[in-house]
Scaffold this active site. Structure first.
Site, PDB file in Angstrom:
ATOM      1  N   PHE A 213      37.348  43.716  43.550  1.00 23.33           N
ATOM      2  CA  PHE A 213      38.424  43.347  42.617  1.00 23.33           C
ATOM      3  C   PHE A 213      39.164  44.561  42.055  1.00 23.33           C
ATOM      4  O   PHE A 213      39.419  44.667  40.867  1.00 23.33           O
ATOM      5  CB  PHE A 213      37.884  42.460  41.508  1.00 23.33           C
ATOM      6  CG  PHE A 213      37.389  41.144  42.023  1.00 23.33           C
ATOM      7  CD1 PHE A 213      38.283  40.131  42.338  1.00 23.33           C
ATOM      8  CD2 PHE A 213      36.043  40.932  42.242  1.00 23.33           C
ATOM      9  CE1 PHE A 213      37.839  38.930  42.870  1.00 23.33           C
ATOM     10  CE2 PHE A 213      35.591  39.733  42.770  1.00 23.33           C
ATOM     11  CZ  PHE A 213      36.493  38.727  43.092  1.00 23.33           C
TER      12      PHE A 213
ATOM     13  N   ILE B 165      36.310  40.386  50.067  1.00 23.58           N
ATOM     14  CA  ILE B 165      35.490  40.925  48.984  1.00 23.58           C
ATOM     15  C   ILE B 165      34.699  39.828  48.279  1.00 23.58           C
ATOM     16  O   ILE B 165      34.209  40.009  47.164  1.00 23.58           O
ATOM     17  CB  ILE B 165      36.350  41.707  47.974  1.00 23.58           C
ATOM     18  CG1 ILE B 165      37.372  40.800  47.289  1.00 23.58           C
ATOM     19  CG2 ILE B 165      37.028  42.889  48.642  1.00 23.58           C
ATOM     20  CD1 ILE B 165      38.103  41.466  46.127  1.00 23.58           C
ATOM     21  N   GLY B 166      34.594  38.696  48.965  1.00 24.34           N
ATOM     22  CA  GLY B 166      33.881  37.565  48.395  1.00 24.34           C
ATOM     23  C   GLY B 166      34.796  36.425  47.999  1.00 24.34           C
ATOM     24  O   GLY B 166      34.339  35.400  47.498  1.00 24.34           O
TER      25      GLY B 166
ATOM     26  N   ILE C 297      47.719  25.584  48.201  1.00 29.12           N
ATOM     27  CA  ILE C 297      46.342  26.074  48.124  1.00 29.12           C
ATOM     28  C   ILE C 297      45.682  25.872  49.487  1.00 29.12           C
ATOM     29  O   ILE C 297      45.545  24.748  49.974  1.00 29.12           O
ATOM     30  CB  ILE C 297      45.550  25.331  47.028  1.00 29.12           C
ATOM     31  CG1 ILE C 297      46.275  25.454  45.681  1.00 29.12           C
ATOM     32  CG2 ILE C 297      44.139  25.876  46.938  1.00 29.12           C
ATOM     33  CD1 ILE C 297      46.483  26.871  45.191  1.00 29.12           C
TER      34      ILE C 297
ATOM     35  N   ASN D 251      42.494  26.548  50.443  1.00 26.87           N
ATOM     36  CA  ASN D 251      41.129  26.026  50.370  1.00 26.87           C
ATOM     37  C   ASN D 251      40.820  25.737  48.912  1.00 26.87           C
ATOM     38  O   ASN D 251      40.623  26.657  48.112  1.00 26.87           O
ATOM     39  CB  ASN D 251      40.139  27.047  50.941  1.00 26.87           C
ATOM     40  CG  ASN D 251      38.724  26.510  51.045  1.00 26.87           C
ATOM     41  OD1 ASN D 251      38.289  25.679  50.256  1.00 26.87           O
ATOM     42  ND2 ASN D 251      37.987  27.007  52.026  1.00 26.87           N
TER      43      ASN D 251
ATOM     44  N   THR E 183      37.227  27.323  47.662  1.00 28.70           N
ATOM     45  CA  THR E 183      37.131  28.760  47.401  1.00 28.70           C
ATOM     46  C   THR E 183      38.147  29.192  46.344  1.00 28.70           C
ATOM     47  O   THR E 183      37.877  30.103  45.561  1.00 28.70           O
ATOM     48  CB  THR E 183      37.339  29.566  48.695  1.00 28.70           C
ATOM     49  OG1 THR E 183      38.584  29.199  49.307  1.00 28.70           O
ATOM     50  CG2 THR E 183      36.201  29.305  49.669  1.00 28.70           C
TER      51      THR E 183
ATOM     52  N   LYS F 199      50.916  31.157  47.832  1.00 23.63           N
ATOM     53  CA  LYS F 199      50.823  32.216  46.828  1.00 23.63           C
ATOM     54  C   LYS F 199      49.337  32.497  46.598  1.00 23.63           C
ATOM     55  O   LYS F 199      48.499  31.621  46.785  1.00 23.63           O
ATOM     56  CB  LYS F 199      51.454  31.782  45.506  1.00 23.63           C
ATOM     57  CG  LYS F 199      52.936  31.422  45.581  1.00 23.63           C
ATOM     58  CD  LYS F 199      53.423  30.946  44.216  1.00 23.63           C
ATOM     59  CE  LYS F 199      54.881  30.577  44.205  1.00 23.63           C
ATOM     60  NZ  LYS F 199      55.334  30.115  42.869  1.00 23.63           N
TER      61      LYS F 199
ATOM     62  N   GLY G 296      43.887  35.028  43.398  1.00 23.40           N
ATOM     63  CA  GLY G 296      42.837  35.936  42.951  1.00 23.40           C
ATOM     64  C   GLY G 296      42.998  36.435  41.532  1.00 23.40           C
ATOM     65  O   GLY G 296      42.039  36.512  40.770  1.00 23.40           O
ATOM     66  N   GLU G 297      44.229  36.777  41.158  1.00 26.69           N
ATOM     67  CA  GLU G 297      44.473  37.362  39.837  1.00 26.69           C
ATOM     68  C   GLU G 297      44.844  36.350  38.759  1.00 26.69           C
ATOM     69  O   GLU G 297      44.460  36.487  37.602  1.00 26.69           O
ATOM     70  CB  GLU G 297      45.591  38.408  39.938  1.00 26.69           C
ATOM     71  CG  GLU G 297      45.127  39.831  40.092  1.00 26.69           C
ATOM     72  CD  GLU G 297      44.870  40.239  41.528  1.00 26.69           C
ATOM     73  OE1 GLU G 297      44.442  41.371  41.752  1.00 26.69           O
ATOM     74  OE2 GLU G 297      45.099  39.421  42.430  1.00 26.69           O
TER      75      GLU G 297
END
Length: 733
Positions: A236, A461-462, A623, A625, A628, A695, A698-699
């Protein structure tokens, strides 16, 4: 066959991880492996006067002790140490010379046959310093802060509008230094392949970035260095840049001409990147009806003496709230510390925390519901660039999150809601991040038995990159997901930038889609050469791949199996590689948005705060998935709880040394701190941002969470704490 994209698909790498089959950077074993232990500085500024390694070298099993005096040759120019995401300045050079730039700086490397031997011998290395006066305290050097260039342009006359506003709010907010604490320690295993060739297993978010960096530092040819990182135990942002352990591991391999491994200790991880301590000053001026007249946002952050690290803290209000007058200012203070690093949603996490707390305080002053205030100030344009968004379902995020949370039952008076002896507080905030995408390439190899291998040098990274790559490939090739193998994290694979910024999903998905189009084109050509083929005159857009078949879009009965087409064409494998490029679009803003509602319960006597409920509604395009993606947002919420209530790097400024460089005293949320978290994905079709409407997520899940919790704490207690983390002692001030 049902599509995989948009479904809650389980991780294809999950079994390998839970059974221990997945190997991380510090787990690749080869014969003759040497082990290294790093010696770090105990002063913050000065120079090494003398290093005495005599006692360490006398320990049986010790192979060598490397220092700046006897290490293998390294490059001598800043350019050689630059990496793809390096800020301006002069990058840190591990074991380069006698100069000390920060406490915990690596200054020697003990190499031994066993790690325990290396660790013990490292304790015997004696260092004499010539120390110089240092400064590690942001608040003590505010007078030395310098203005840096940032892209936000002022609008109107913010000072005049603020002075004339009906209601004004001005406050200073503080976010302390927060350190990365991924589960996996930073590690590098360098395999000596002979003839000067190296295979480097490194914990990184960018194998090709590390490969270029290693070649630059050691003057090696690209063909002589292969970097691999098939699994990453969390990063991250901490792994965007090459960390010093990879340099030391390569130094060890070159010095010994054998394989070597470096694994940093948890304490040494605190000598790496971190979210910089930042002071945020926000001033809001509004009319009596709540519409904004003026916004001023100033950020003062810390950086190292040798690099100028900064991120956009101040421009987010223009993406969220309409105001004709605005002014932004960003300053940096240079300290004797290591360079800060990106940490999940850099700039937005800190800047939006201050902005959203200030909006809550303005709502209190105006006696307007906090969500209603945001709706009254809502902006449908990016005011920095004066353009509309590709899509922005933020109002729907507010609506759905508020409904799921039960916001309409909130009593606005502080200290008015209770649960037994607990004060109950409800707070909310807005999140915003960028919808980024970068050039990326992918390769697909399709074999006649109906199996596909899809590969890209990107990292996982997971977050689930393995799985979304498989999902996209399976849908585009019309194969079961079990027939798709994914390869990533290898510098020899097709080009990819570092994994970060929430751009990986959109970027790699489009690279796979573009490559799959080439595969489909070749398959159509093979099918059209078959006797009695039903595709005479068909164009590429007339057919799809589905259920192992080439199928006409207009007539599903017109179909040929992929296996038959390849067999008749005497082709046993089809291989294509294609890049996805994204055109610059100056006519639209590309962003993701969220609405976060939080409930806290505060023990009235003890001041202990518990976050009991969080609803996070996210609008992030299509989206890929839902399983996840929901996992990512839930993890972000937990991180936001840590930011609001727990995380703080404590420094003894007399020495410039971190006092809580461990996860016993550097507090992060544990299972008992995490209760009910609900994630909502708001439907947001977007045919402008990119062809698949993707889009990243993660953040966005983190931005605004700490503010929502802070606002809930105020509602519960009537006490406004503006400096994070909010701890029970601050509630008693």
């Amino acid at each position: 066959m049902k599509p995989y994209i948009g479904t809650p698909t389980s991780r294809i790498d999950g079994r390998a991880k839970v059974t221990g089959a997945a190997q991380y950077a510090g787990e690749f074993n080869v014969p003759g492996l040497a082990y290294g232990s790093v010696v770090t500085s105990t002063i913050s500024k000065g120079r090494i006067a003398r290093i005495d390694a005599t006692r360490a070298l006398a320990v049986e099993g010790v192979l060598d002790v490397l220092t700046h005096e006897n290490r293998p040759k390294m490059a001598g120019t800043d350019k050689a140490y630059n990496d793809d995401v390096a800020p301006g300045g002069s990058p840190f050079r591990p074991l380069y010379d006698e100069k000390i730039h920060f406490n915990h700086q690596p200054i020697a490397l003990v190499l031994a046959e066993e790690w325990e031997i290396a660790q013990f011998a490292a304790s015997l290395v004696r260092i004499e310093y010539e120390a110089e006066a240092h400064s590690s305290d942001l608040h003590a050097r505010l007078d030395k802060a310098v203005v840096i260039e940032k892209p936000e342009k002022p609008r109107g006359d913010a000072a005049k509008a603020y002075a004339a506003a009906d209601v004004r709010h001005e406050a200073e907010y503080f976010i302390p230094t927060e350190h990365h604490n991924p589960m996996e320690l930073f590690a590098s295993t360098v395999v000596w392949e002979g003839s000067g060739k190296l295979t480097v297993y490194d914990k990184t978010q960018g194998v090709q970035n590390v490969q270029r960096y290693v070649c630059g530092v050691f003057g090696m040819k690209a063909d002589d260095v292969r970097v691999m990182s098939p699994f990453v135990g969390g990063a991250f942002g901490s792994g965007l840049r090459p960390q010093y352990e990879v340099v030391l591991a390569v130094l060890a391999a070159l010095a010994l001409k054998r394989s070597a491994r470096i694994v940093l200790t948890r304490e040494q991880m605190y000598g790496l990147g971190y979210r910089p301590a930042t002071i945020e000053r926000v001033a809001l001026g509004a009319r009596a009806d709540g519409t904004l007249e003026a916004i001023t946002h100033e950020a003062i952050a810390m950086t190292s003496q040798y690099e100028e690290f900064s991120r956009n803290d101040t421009g987010w209000a223009a993406l969220l709230y309409k105001s004709a007058n605005a002014k932004y200012l960003h300053k940096l203070t240079r300290l004797d510390v290591s360079t800060p690093a990106d940490m999940r949603a850099p700039g937005a996490t800190t800047g939006v925390y201050a902005l959203e707390c200030a909006m809550d305080e303005l709502a209190v002053a105006l006696k307007i519901d906090p969500m209603e205030l945001r709706l009254r100030c809502y902006s449908d344009r990016d005011q920095n660039q004066d353009v509309p968004y590709t899509s922005k379902q933020l109002p729907e995020c507010y609506r759905q999150a508020a409904a799921a949370f039960g916001w309409d039952k909130r009593n606005p008076e502080p200290r008015s809601m209770r649960d037994g002896s607990d004060l109950v507080g409800w707070g909310m905030a807005t999140g915003v991040w960028e919808a980024l995408q970068v050039p990326t390439a992918a390769r697909i190899v399709l074999t006649g038995n109906g199996h596909a291998e899809v590969s890209c040098a990107t990292s996982d990274i997971g977050t689930g990159t393995y799985t979304i790559m498989a999902q996209v490939a399976a849908d585009m090739l019309g194969l079961p997901i079990d027939n798709v193998t994914v390869k990533l994290g290898d510098s020899t694979l097709p080009q990819s930038q570092v994994e970060g910024g929430s751009w990986t999903a959109a970027s790699v998905a489009h690279a796979i889609a573009a490559t799959a189009d080439e595969v489909r084109k070749e398959l159509l050509g093979l099918a059209q050469r078959m006797p009695n083929a039903p595709f005479a005159g068909a164009r590429l857009d007339d057919v799809v791949l589905a259920d192992g078949m080439i199928v006409s879009k207009s007539d599903a009965s017109r179909a040929v199996s992929i296996a038959d087409a390849m067999r008749h064409g005497a082709v046993d494998r089809i291989e294509h590689e294609k890049s996805a490029e994204f055109k610059e679009d100056s006519k639209h803003a590309r962003n993701t948005h969220a609405a976060i509602f939080a409930e806290v319960k505060v023990d009235e006597q003890l001041g202990v705060i518990r976050v009991t409920r969080v609803v996070d509604a996210v609008a992030a395009g299509r989206i890929l998935n839902t399983k996840t993606a929901s996992n990512q947002v839930m993890g972000s919420v937990v991180w936001g709880i840590g930011m609001a209530l727990h995380e703080e790097t404590l420094v003894d400024h007399s020495f410039g040394r971190i006092m809580n460089a461990n996860i016993a005293e550097y507090h992060v949320p544990v299972n008992a701190d995490v209760q009910d978290i609900k994630v909502i994905f708001v439907d947001e079709p977007d045919n402008i941002v990119n062809p698949l409407g993707i889009k990243g997520v993660g953040e966005i899940g983190l931005v605004g969470v700490a503010a929502a919790i802070a606002n809930a704490v105020y509602h519960a207690t009537g006490k406004r704490v503006r400096d994070l983390p909010i701890t029970l002692d601050k509630l008693q001030r």
